[in-house]
Design an enzyme around this catalytic site. Sequence first.
Site, mmCIF file in Angstrom:
data_model
loop_
_atom_site.group_PDB
_atom_site.id
_atom_site.type_symbol
_atom_site.label_atom_id
_atom_site.label_comp_id
_atom_site.label_asym_id
_atom_site.label_seq_id
_atom_site.Cartn_x
_atom_site.Cartn_y
_atom_site.Cartn_z
ATOM 1 C CB SER A 1 6.471 4.294 -37.083
ATOM 2 O OG SER A 1 6.734 5.632 -37.388
ATOM 3 C CE LYS B 1 10.977 2.279 -39.517
ATOM 4 N NZ LYS B 1 10.044 2.823 -38.494
ATOM 5 C CB SER C 1 8.645 6.172 -40.009
ATOM 6 O OG SER C 1 8.877 5.285 -38.939
HETATM 7 N N1 GLN Z 1 4.697 9.982 -37.234
HETATM 8 C C1 GLN Z 1 5.463 10.009 -36.031
HETATM 9 C C2 GLN Z 1 6.689 10.846 -36.194
HETATM 10 O O1 GLN Z 1 6.911 11.342 -37.255
HETATM 11 C C3 GLN Z 1 5.763 8.620 -35.600
HETATM 12 C C4 GLN Z 1 7.067 8.100 -36.063
HETATM 13 C C5 GLN Z 1 7.417 6.776 -35.467
HETATM 14 O O2 GLN Z 1 6.611 6.156 -34.781
HETATM 15 N N2 GLN Z 1 8.646 6.383 -35.679
HETATM 16 O O3 GLN Z 1 7.436 11.029 -35.264
#
Ligand code: GLN
Length: 476
Positions: A176, A77, A152
Amino acid sequence: MEKVYRSLNEVREAIASGETNCVQLVETYLNRIEQHKHLNAFLEVFTGDALTKAKEVDGKIANGTAGKLAGMVMAIKDNICYKNHHVSASSKILEGFESLFSATAVERLLAEDAIIIGRTNCDEFAMGSSNENSAYGPVKNALDPTKVPGGSSGGSAVAVQADLCLASLGSDTGGSVRQPASFCNLVGLKPTYGRVSRWGLIAYASSFDQIGPFAHDVHDVAAIMEVISGGDEFDTTCSKREVPQLTENLTLDKKLKLTYFKSYIENDGLDPEVKERFYEIVGQLQAQGHTVEASEFEYLDYLVPTYYVLTTAEASSNLARFDGIHYGYRSPNAVDLESTYKLSRTEGFGREVKRRIMLGTYVLSAGFYDAYYAKGQKVRRLIKEKTESVLNEYDYILTPTSPHTPFELGKQNDDQIKMYLEDIYTAQAPLAGIPAISLPLGQHSNGLPFGVQVMGKSFDEQGLLAFSAYLMSNMN
Ligand code: GLN
């Protein structure tokens, strides 16, 4: 079409039989990445480095000195640092920035002869649930490019889903890794907080963030975890606990006592087919001699608000370092110090990141600190203690990973509350610090996949993975 492999064991056999080698594997993936550019999964492909490493690993395989992950071609990532390579957290503010060092996880992968083929698109600074918050455009779900891949870590998920590499690393702060795994029909693990070093992971919310793997099968997730887990002097929150032999202990040898929370399932927000499949799995587990009981968790409604109060607070602090001076983007319109800060941040950060920095700054501000941040920490403590007490009584907690299958690109991005509620089932594990995995056990009549989540006790990745392997081979 060139042959692609879906597990490290398949790759190893193919290499041993002379059917392929690492250089050929990398070439196949490079071709496939080129053919699947429309999915926007990769921000950069490390062609030269991957081929060089592949040659080196082929040599080591030939003379019997190859590491544990020889043959595993991986993506990382774009918030995970790799020395002398660009890293941007999919943000304009880090445009042109090159890492001066590698994340500990990356160093450990390379030391065991994994091949890193590129960096993947994600929501900017890992903030999002659909990958629509990237400065480099959304990632598309390979199964249906009109749908989101989740976020994400959407690029890392799609890279594996579309066979553009064998496995990948994402990061999980509130879901994410697990939610995109659910949307892309993959296995995705969020380790216990402190199991994997955060050194070299660009911070979003430091008391939640963990690097976690995506793969097609549980064995490969275990193989990666075995390598990247364990103490690191560069991250004081990283536990020095011994890392068990995960790949060699993937057999479940006892009947389990499991629970699920009734209000999580008997919930109007849950897609009826996801619910039906969930109960089907519960039934099968019971028929196979495991105990599965309904219980209650009274803080469901507090999970998402607590998550957003605390993570935005941490983000506002973590992202203060992007000031137009230390890293990446500097506004060409700045005339003095103050306008350098203001304009670089205004022009460099995207909408969602700015929203979270402002929200976080607000909850930390003098007049509101007690009402929001301090309160949020107290609620987190309650959530953690209650979750741990459930796990004292039960081996694992089962939930859906996401309330539904992948949604349309562009459909939800203007409804922030709805988007934040995407984390409804995934926020609990990082709030409590426990490990959780999403398993690709659901297939909807709309043709799209969905996952089942299993949460376990802190540092019980071994048991969690063994139960996961059991679920993957014993559920019809
Ligand atoms: N969807 C969550 C957020 O927007 C999780 C993001 C993540 O785990 N980095 O914060």
